[in-house]
Design a protein around this motif. Structure first.
Motif, PDB file in Angstrom:
ATOM      1  N   LYS A  38      69.951  78.281   6.475  1.00 27.10           N
ATOM      2  CA  LYS A  38      71.325  78.495   6.018  1.00 27.10           C
ATOM      3  C   LYS A  38      72.325  78.253   7.138  1.00 27.10           C
ATOM      4  CE  LYS A  38      74.665  79.909   3.284  1.00 27.10           C
ATOM      5  NZ  LYS A  38      75.214  78.976   2.265  1.00 27.10           N
ATOM      6  N   TYR A  39      72.104  78.856   8.323  1.00 25.62           N
ATOM      7  CA  TYR A  39      73.119  78.661   9.367  1.00 25.62           C
ATOM      8  C   TYR A  39      73.035  77.278  10.010  1.00 25.62           C
ATOM      9  CZ  TYR A  39      69.728  80.473  12.951  1.00 25.62           C
ATOM     10  OH  TYR A  39      68.647  80.705  13.784  1.00 25.62           O
ATOM     11  N   LEU A  40      71.848  76.664  10.004  1.00 26.59           N
ATOM     12  CA  LEU A  40      71.773  75.288  10.503  1.00 26.59           C
ATOM     13  C   LEU A  40      72.486  74.325   9.551  1.00 26.59           C
ATOM     14  CD1 LEU A  40      68.101  75.003  11.856  1.00 26.59           C
ATOM     15  CD2 LEU A  40      70.215  75.199  13.186  1.00 26.59           C
ATOM     16  N   ALA A  41      72.349  74.566   8.254  1.00 30.83           N
ATOM     17  CA  ALA A  41      73.015  73.702   7.271  1.00 30.83           C
ATOM     18  C   ALA A  41      74.524  73.894   7.309  1.00 30.83           C
ATOM     19  CB  ALA A  41      72.474  73.986   5.873  1.00 30.83           C
ATOM     20  N   ASP A  42      74.966  75.155   7.316  1.00 32.27           N
ATOM     21  CA  ASP A  42      76.408  75.432   7.297  1.00 32.27           C
ATOM     22  C   ASP A  42      77.124  74.911   8.534  1.00 32.27           C
ATOM     23  OD1 ASP A  42      75.940  76.612   4.896  1.00 32.27           O
ATOM     24  OD2 ASP A  42      76.470  78.657   5.500  1.00 32.27           O
ATOM     25  N   SER A  43      76.409  74.854   9.657  1.00 27.25           N
ATOM     26  CA  SER A  43      77.012  74.371  10.906  1.00 27.25           C
ATOM     27  C   SER A  43      76.916  72.848  11.045  1.00 27.25           C
ATOM     28  CB  SER A  43      76.323  75.023  12.107  1.00 27.25           C
ATOM     29  OG  SER A  43      74.952  74.648  12.149  1.00 27.25           O
ATOM     30  N   GLY A  44      76.176  72.216  10.156  1.00 28.94           N
ATOM     31  CA  GLY A  44      75.956  70.771  10.247  1.00 28.94           C
ATOM     32  C   GLY A  44      74.867  70.382  11.220  1.00 28.94           C
ATOM     33  N   LEU A  45      74.255  71.369  11.879  1.00 28.28           N
ATOM     34  CA  LEU A  45      73.239  71.052  12.880  1.00 28.28           C
ATOM     35  C   LEU A  45      71.943  70.540  12.249  1.00 28.28           C
ATOM     36  CD1 LEU A  45      73.694  74.055  15.371  1.00 28.28           C
ATOM     37  CD2 LEU A  45      74.405  71.669  15.695  1.00 28.28           C
ATOM     38  N   GLN A  46      71.688  70.906  11.004  1.00 24.37           N
ATOM     39  CA  GLN A  46      70.473  70.401  10.365  1.00 24.37           C
ATOM     40  C   GLN A  46      70.544  68.892  10.200  1.00 24.37           C
ATOM     41  OE1 GLN A  46      67.531  72.366   9.443  1.00 24.37           O
ATOM     42  NE2 GLN A  46      66.921  70.222   9.669  1.00 24.37           N
ATOM     43  N   ASP A  47      71.736  68.372   9.916  1.00 24.20           N
ATOM     44  CA  ASP A  47      71.874  66.919   9.819  1.00 24.20           C
ATOM     45  C   ASP A  47      71.537  66.252  11.149  1.00 24.20           C
ATOM     46  OD1 ASP A  47      72.640  67.024   7.176  1.00 24.20           O
ATOM     47  OD2 ASP A  47      74.790  67.066   7.619  1.00 24.20           O
ATOM     48  N   ASP A  48      71.973  66.891  12.235  1.00 24.15           N
ATOM     49  CA  ASP A  48      71.686  66.332  13.555  1.00 24.15           C
ATOM     50  C   ASP A  48      70.194  66.375  13.859  1.00 24.15           C
ATOM     51  OD1 ASP A  48      74.477  65.881  14.343  1.00 24.15           O
ATOM     52  OD2 ASP A  48      74.616  68.064  14.355  1.00 24.15           O
ATOM     53  N   LEU A  49      69.540  67.477  13.510  1.00 23.77           N
ATOM     54  CA  LEU A  49      68.098  67.580  13.706  1.00 23.77           C
ATOM     55  C   LEU A  49      67.355  66.567  12.834  1.00 23.77           C
ATOM     56  CD1 LEU A  49      67.913  71.480  13.847  1.00 23.77           C
ATOM     57  CD2 LEU A  49      67.154  69.948  15.684  1.00 23.77           C
ATOM     58  N   ASN A  50      67.819  66.406  11.592  1.00 22.30           N
ATOM     59  CA  ASN A  50      67.184  65.429  10.693  1.00 22.30           C
ATOM     60  C   ASN A  50      67.249  64.018  11.266  1.00 22.30           C
ATOM     61  OD1 ASN A  50      66.770  67.534   8.932  1.00 22.30           O
ATOM     62  ND2 ASN A  50      68.349  66.907   7.471  1.00 22.30           N
ATOM     63  N   SER A  51      68.352  63.715  11.937  1.00 20.35           N
ATOM     64  CA  SER A  51      68.527  62.361  12.477  1.00 20.35           C
ATOM     65  C   SER A  51      67.467  62.031  13.523  1.00 20.35           C
ATOM     66  CB  SER A  51      69.924  62.203  13.090  1.00 20.35           C
ATOM     67  OG  SER A  51      70.030  62.916  14.311  1.00 20.35           O
ATOM     68  N   LEU A  52      66.869  63.072  14.118  1.00 19.90           N
ATOM     69  CA  LEU A  52      65.810  62.868  15.109  1.00 19.90           C
ATOM     70  C   LEU A  52      64.417  63.126  14.538  1.00 19.90           C
ATOM     71  CD1 LEU A  52      67.389  64.495  18.306  1.00 19.90           C
ATOM     72  CD2 LEU A  52      67.535  62.138  17.507  1.00 19.90           C
ATOM     73  N   GLY A  53      64.335  63.373  13.231  1.00 25.10           N
ATOM     74  CA  GLY A  53      63.030  63.602  12.614  1.00 25.10           C
ATOM     75  C   GLY A  53      62.624  65.055  12.518  1.00 25.10           C
ATOM     76  N   PHE A  54      63.496  65.979  12.929  1.00 27.91           N
ATOM     77  CA  PHE A  54      63.175  67.404  12.826  1.00 27.91           C
ATOM     78  C   PHE A  54      63.651  67.942  11.476  1.00 27.91           C
ATOM     79  CE2 PHE A  54      62.965  66.812  17.431  1.00 27.91           C
ATOM     80  CZ  PHE A  54      61.829  67.547  17.746  1.00 27.91           C
ATOM     81  N   ASP A  55      63.144  67.329  10.420  1.00 28.66           N
ATOM     82  CA  ASP A  55      63.442  67.799   9.070  1.00 28.66           C
ATOM     83  C   ASP A  55      62.616  69.057   8.787  1.00 28.66           C
ATOM     84  OD1 ASP A  55      64.808  65.229   7.444  1.00 28.66           O
ATOM     85  OD2 ASP A  55      63.536  64.673   9.145  1.00 28.66           O
ATOM     86  N   LEU A  56      63.071  69.837   7.845  1.00 29.55           N
ATOM     87  CA  LEU A  56      62.347  71.020   7.413  1.00 29.55           C
ATOM     88  C   LEU A  56      60.997  70.606   6.826  1.00 29.55           C
ATOM     89  CD1 LEU A  56      62.368  74.127   6.738  1.00 29.55           C
ATOM     90  CD2 LEU A  56      63.292  73.460   4.497  1.00 29.55           C
ATOM     91  N   VAL A  57      59.909  71.241   7.321  1.00 32.54           N
ATOM     92  CA  VAL A  57      58.572  70.935   6.790  1.00 32.54           C
ATOM     93  C   VAL A  57      57.975  72.124   6.046  1.00 32.54           C
ATOM     94  CG1 VAL A  57      58.058  69.205   8.550  1.00 32.54           C
ATOM     95  CG2 VAL A  57      57.415  71.600   8.951  1.00 32.54           C
TER      96      VAL A  57
END
Length: 880
Positions: free
Chosen positions: A467-486
């Motif tokens: 929730k806080y990674l998504a709301d901050s936009g940081l999940q998009d940044d992690l996804n861009s490097l392949g650190f998607d939720l598994v």
């Protein structure tokens, strides 16, 4: 003293009135000097006082503790609740179901086998990183998890309906310790009728249960068999412990994380030697640490060897309770009770400790630990040299490479093939998770990409993180490097890292390459993370991202560039590392509402979970063709309790092992090899290798687990010149898998022993490490020293733990495999910690004798051992 009722006091909190056992009414002012963890134990004794199993002598023992600042007295502890995860929880519930069968056969009331205190089982150990690096990874991994584990989950749903006080948190929710910290723990527990207030205490079937110590809740890990006894109403038998004070002063420097701090703590306390002891943190430095920071340190108590690493309650505790959405009444009661009971931490508090160590937080530096032990800390600036030394010890040529098919790339020694943000140790801490996201954001802005040979994953310990990674936009940044939720679970930290891409796996095998894994977990033992990865390094989440970008552990990231950006400019770690101010700015979005929303329907589960149907019944309908859930054989032959020492004669040696043999070595949790006794068994009943799942997921099947005992591919048995789970057959010459050799010894009715070095049984609170040992026919384990939980598990299964009085003599290690061992008491009456003679007879007629000590430590444990184990003891009590 016949009763403790006169020690009750009243406590008014808001509109609620409570009673509590008031330590001050004992009238001994010195007790105020006790460590706060011992005050919790003392309150527990007052509340469970019965004049028999707990009498006035134990109260005197706490005063005596102050005289000597050391423990040793027998203690019976009754926790408020029990916490389980599914790898250890499934076999525990299997045992309860089997106990119900045993009671039913005797014509008894099966409802007597039922939890007497609240039990929470969180399904977190079963999700595997099969898919990664895509938005679909989470859904595909969850679907695969449900497909693989439906039978296990159906069994747990049966347990939820059959047993009272048994609650299952479904898969896809989080990791048990993070769920415990964020939701289950109350700090101050209230009785079912709402009238009695007392400290929240917990025993858990996972060694990292002490994580909740960071919140001021006293708890630690035990074996599943001990937890079963506790939830059935039996007290946990222990000794009043020594308490080591750990004084913290100063403040962490800019850029240093709680992960760096805990790796320093682990290094210090392993060197200090705190096995079987409590560690309690104190000092002005605590004011600089949030509960999330403290929980990171408490989580790794097993890694520094302590029973627990306790942080007293203070303002930070209240702030965390508020942050995580606890009720105002809970927060107010925590403050009032802890202040009234003397459990509140005040500045300048300095209780009496057995001894103390100190650490100035200013001196902590960015660190990792590895390549195979959590206590082997390495500064970031020294990692390259440490890896080179490891390669030199492994006799590897630094210049050797392996071709990665179809990728036009070469794999080098030291390359990072797994980078996993995983484990409750760190994903429970918003600061380090946000820091990882910010490193990803800055890397993305510079056009950096993770190296193509790196398998990346993000597995948070709760949905709040998402929730806080998504709301901050940081999940998009992690996804861009392949650190998607598994997935939401332990994943890589427990060994569920999943397969490497086929070209990478082939390249590793082609030249036996020594490659690395980076994970933000707490364990990196040999063979645990991935069977093809020999070097595993523990690190903070932001460092995991950084090394995924670098792609190698041979580089000094403090001084050398991580990579070159899209403009050809070198990028250094300092360019990507966020400031404390940047982290705190984003952390403002973390709120109590996030936690309340995440846990609002915590027991509901996904549609797939809800769709699992079970037939309600008091006893479990065992399926004879099941490959996951089988009725164990532990209760087939009741053992009559005896008073005399069970002399062991002419036992053969199944294995001789060195120091720090872990429960992973004894009972692996990860991949089941096709060409192994367990693999052969599964194929013989029609299970294809693609459906093997893992040892951990099959702990409800004793046929698999007995075959998996001592099956770790990194195990080294000194009796044979071959790595893996092998030993000598009865003829003293033929080399066989340990299980097959054990079967041959059972056929000729030869008892077996294990001989080992220091800290035997280090690691996870894995009851199958003791159960499997028993099923192989091992009657005794003789070691230089034992890790706390595994020693208890051996006793709980009726296996005799014996310690050498001194270091193992050279003559005892010069073994050929055909020797015979006698264990003879120096006194016939069976008693705790008695001295025994260990006699080694060789084939040439020579004999060697040394003294040892029986490590059955308390009278309560002696009762368990006499009956052949703790569960047999409980059954005998019910039948009397």
């Amino acid at each position: 003293m016949q009763s403790t009722k006169h020690l009750l006091s009243d406590l008014i909190c808001g509109e609620q009135s409570y009673q509590y056992y008031d330590l001050q009414k004992l009238g001994d002012e010195r007790l105020a000097q006790l460590p706060k963890s011992l005050k919790i134990l003392l309150e527990n004794q007052l509340r469970h006082f019965d004049g028999k199993t707990i009498n006035a002598d134990i109260i005197v023992a706490f005063s005596r503790w102050l005289d000597n600042a050391s423990g040793g007295d027998d203690l019976n502890f009754s926790p408020a609740r029990v916490l389980m995860q599914d790898f250890t929880g499934v076999p525990a519930i299997v045992d309860l179901a089997a106990m119900r069968d045993a009671v039913a056969k005797c014509g008894g009331d099966v409802s007597a086998i039922n939890p007497q205190i609240p039990v929470h089982l969180v399904i977190d150990h079963s999700v595997t990183v099969d898919q990664y690096g895509s938005p679909q990874a989470f859904g595909e991994n969850v679907a695969k998890e449900m497909e693989r584990n439906e039978e296990r989950y159906r069994f747990l749903k049966w347990g939820q309906s059959a047993f009272r006080n048994f609650n299952v948190v479904p898969p896809g929710t989080g990791i048990c310790h993070q769920v415990n910290l964020e939701y289950l723990a109350q700090v101050v527990w209230v009785s079912e009728d709402g009238t009695m207030a007392y400290p929240d205490t917990v025993l858990g079937t996972d060694s990292h249960t002490p994580m909740v110590n960071g919140l001021g809740v006293l708890g630690w890990g035990v074996g599943g068999i001990e937890a079963e006894a506790a939830l059935l109403g039996q007290p946990y038998s222990m000794m009043l412990p020594d308490v080591v004070g750990f004084e913290l002063s100063g403040k962490l420097s800019e850029g240093v994380t709680a992960t760096d701090l805990v790796l320093s703590v682990v290094e210090i306390l392993r060197r200090e030697g705190v096995v079987g002891k409590f560690v309690e943190f104190f000092g002005d430095g605590l004011a600089e640490l949030s509960v999330a920071d403290r929980a990171t340190i408490a989580n790794m108590a097993p890694e520094y060897g302590a029973t627990c690493g306790y942080f007293p309650v203070d303002e930070a505790t209240l702030a965390y309770l508020k942050l995580t959405g606890r009720t105002e009444q809970t927060i107010a009661l925590t403050e009032q009770y802890c202040k009234a009971q003397g459990l509140w931490r005040n500045p300048g508090d300095y209780p009496v400790f057995s001894h103390s160590v100190t650490l100035n937080l200013d001196t902590v530096e960015p660190s990792l630990a590895g390549p195979s032990r959590p206590q082997d800390r390495v500064a970031v600036s020294d990692l390259g040299n440490a890896m080179r030394d490891y390669l030199a010890d492994s006799e590897r040529d630094l210049n050797e490479t392996a071709d990665i098919e179809d990728m036009k790339l070469k794999l080098h020694h030291g390359d990072v093939v797994i980078a996993a943000i995983t484990s409750c140790t760190n994903t429970s801490n918003p600061d380090v998770m946000i820091a990882a996201g910010l490193v990803a954001r800055k890397a993305r802005e510079r056009g950096l990409r993770v190296k193509p040979w790196v398998k990346t994953s993000l597995a948070p310990g709760s949905k709040v993180v998402s929730k806080y990674l998504a709301d901050s936009g940081l999940q998009d940044d992690l996804n861009s490097l392949g650190f998607d939720l598994v997935g939401y679970g332990c994943t890589t930290c427990i060994g569920n890292s999943g397969p490497l891409r086929e070209p990478i796996a082939k390249a590793i095998d082609s030249k036996n390459m020594v490659v690395s894994a980076l994970l933000s977990g707490n364990r990196n033992f040999d063979g645990r993370i991935h069977p093809q990865v020999k070097a595993s390094w523990l690190a903070s989440p932001p460092l995991v991202v950084a090394y995924a970008l670098a792609g190698t552990t041979l580089r000094n990231l403090q001084d050398e560039a991580i990579a070159t950006d899209s403009k050809g400019v070198e990028v250094f770690l300092k360019d990507l590392w966020p400031s404390t101010a940047e982290i705190h700015e984003i952390r403002k979005i973390v709120s109590g509402a996030m936690y309340r929303d995440a846990y609002q329907d915590v027991y509901l589960g996904t549609e797939e979970w809800q769709a699992i149907e079970v037939e309600k019944s008091d006893t479990y309908p065992w399926q004879v063709d099941s490959s996951y859930i089988r009725c164990p054989s532990f209760f087939d032959k009741p053992q009559l309790a005896g008073e005399e020492f069970p002399v062991l004669r002419s036992a053969r040696i199944l294995g001789v092992f060195g120091d720090f043999i872990t429960t992973d070595h004894i009972s692996p949790a990860g991949k089941i090899a096709t060409d192994s006794p367990a693999g052969h068994y599964l194929q013989s009943i029609g299970i294809a290798p693609s459906d093997f799942n893992s040892y951990g997921s099959r702990r409800g099947n004793h046929e698999v687990m007995s075959r998996g005992t001592f099956a770790n591919t990194r195990l080294n048995n000194k009796l044979v010149d071959r790595e893996g789970g092998y030993t000598l057959a009865p003829d003293g010459e033929t080399v066989l898998p340990i299980f097959k050799a054990a079967v041959k010894y059972l056929e000729i009715e030869k008892p077996l022993v294990i001989i080992a070095g220091k800290q035997y049984g280090t690691g996870s609170s894995r009851d199958w490490a003791a159960k499997g040992t028993l099923l192989l026919g091992v009657k005794a384990v003789i070691a230089e020293s034992f890790e706390r939980i595994h020693r208890s598990n051996l006793v709980g299964m009726g296996v005799m733990p014996v310690e050498f009085d001194k270091e193992i003599p050279r003559e005892m290690l010069d073994l050929q495999g055909d020797e015979q061992v006698d264990i003879i008491p120096c006194e016939e009456q069976l008693s705790p910690k008695q001295t025994v003679r260990i006699v080694l007879s060789r084939s040439d007629g020579s004999r060697h004798e040394v003294l040892g000590r029986l490590r059955i430590d308390t009278q309560e444990e002696l009762g368990y051992f006499r009956h052949g184990g703790i569960l047999q003891y409980v059954l005998s009590q019910l039948n009397n």
